[in-house]
Design a protein around this motif. Sequence first.
Motif, mmCIF file in Angstrom:
data_model
loop_
_atom_site.group_PDB
_atom_site.id
_atom_site.type_symbol
_atom_site.label_atom_id
_atom_site.label_comp_id
_atom_site.label_asym_id
_atom_site.label_seq_id
_atom_site.Cartn_x
_atom_site.Cartn_y
_atom_site.Cartn_z
ATOM 1 N N ALA A 30 0.805 -1.215 0.000
ATOM 2 C CA ALA A 30 0.000 0.000 0.000
ATOM 3 C C ALA A 30 0.844 1.274 0.000
ATOM 4 N N THR A 31 1.805 1.348 0.901
ATOM 5 C CA THR A 31 2.628 2.565 0.975
ATOM 6 C C THR A 31 3.371 2.815 -0.319
ATOM 7 N N GLU A 44 7.660 15.405 -9.354
ATOM 8 C CA GLU A 44 8.602 14.972 -8.330
ATOM 9 C C GLU A 44 8.165 15.455 -6.965
ATOM 10 N N LEU A 45 8.593 14.710 -5.949
ATOM 11 C CA LEU A 45 8.229 15.029 -4.566
ATOM 12 C C LEU A 45 9.399 14.666 -3.679
ATOM 13 N N ASN A 46 9.533 15.391 -2.584
ATOM 14 C CA ASN A 46 10.590 15.038 -1.640
ATOM 15 C C ASN A 46 10.035 14.164 -0.510
ATOM 16 N N VAL A 47 10.923 13.619 0.247
ATOM 17 C CA VAL A 47 10.549 12.649 1.273
ATOM 18 C C VAL A 47 9.598 13.224 2.320
ATOM 19 N N SER A 48 9.902 14.411 2.822
ATOM 20 C CA SER A 48 9.060 15.023 3.861
ATOM 21 C C SER A 48 7.642 15.244 3.366
ATOM 22 N N SER A 57 5.678 8.411 8.647
ATOM 23 C CA SER A 57 6.952 9.006 9.044
ATOM 24 C C SER A 57 7.897 9.127 7.863
ATOM 25 N N VAL A 58 8.857 10.029 7.976
ATOM 26 C CA VAL A 58 9.844 10.155 6.903
ATOM 27 C C VAL A 58 10.656 8.868 6.807
ATOM 28 N N SER A 59 10.811 8.187 7.918
ATOM 29 C CA SER A 59 11.591 6.953 7.893
ATOM 30 C C SER A 59 10.926 5.892 7.024
ATOM 31 N N VAL A 60 9.614 5.725 7.161
ATOM 32 C CA VAL A 60 8.998 4.696 6.318
ATOM 33 C C VAL A 60 9.040 5.124 4.860
ATOM 34 N N VAL A 61 8.898 6.405 4.599
ATOM 35 C CA VAL A 61 8.977 6.845 3.201
ATOM 36 C C VAL A 61 10.379 6.606 2.656
ATOM 37 N N SER A 62 11.369 6.950 3.457
ATOM 38 C CA SER A 62 12.742 6.768 3.004
ATOM 39 C C SER A 62 13.055 5.293 2.725
#
Lengths: 101, 101
Positions: A30-31, A44-48, A57-62
């Motif tokens: 899903a993510t 384009e998009l950044n992590v935050s 969280s930024v961690s799961v995105v990263s």
Amino acid sequence: MSEYRQIKKELKNKKELIACAQQLGVVGDATRLKICYLLCCHPELNVSDMAEILDTSVSVVSHSVKKLLDLKLVERRKEAQTVYYSLINNDFTNKLKEFIT
Amino acid sequence: MSEYRQIKKELKNKKELIACAQQLGVVGDATRLKICYLLCCHPELNVSDMAEILDTSVSVVSHSVKKLLDLKLVERRKEAQTVYYSLINNDFTNKLKEFIT
DNA sequence: TTATTATTTGAATAATTGTTCAAATACGAT
DNA sequence: ATCGTATTTGAACAATTATTCAAATAATAA
């Protein structure tokens, strides 16, 4: 016996099927599929920002984008501290778009 | 702040994205993708034959097709003791074929 | 230099998923 | 009824994957 010699052999040589299963497995979450979806609309998009949009969280995105990166589904562009991700335009991602748009 | 209100909302309502991730996750496995591949060439196959072709046990095939069945990717036809599986013709499987053929 | 912001990394743990095997079911034949 | 074949099921265990968190890195600004 074995009327299947041919197809068995064919399947053994189909390394790309295994690779495809691996790619599908990565977007079959899903993510990560949401990230791909976002990157279909936004070039384009950044992590935050992705973390904010996805309410995570930024961690799961990263960690998530890393997997997409490893399989060459996205690419990164760094500008100062922030890194922007975008969908790579290739065979797989083009077919993927059919699923999610 | 939140320039992303709209897309966040849009994503929340995208139940089909989650469903799609689930389906992609199921086919994102070597055994199950191979089964789908087999069912692209052969209109139907039974569990034992698939196990022979894939060089695996009937148990893993049975567990595998169950998952494909649960997500309506295949259907079963029983004839005496043997049950034949075939790919269901739907939106998802049609797009899937693009990946594996 | 220190502080701030953005991101990555790695390790610990939690959770999910796959594999194996034996038992159960279903059906047809004897 | 019992036997043989095909398949399903569930539970135990193994393996993989996800999540969390804190520390590390990178870049900029003060």
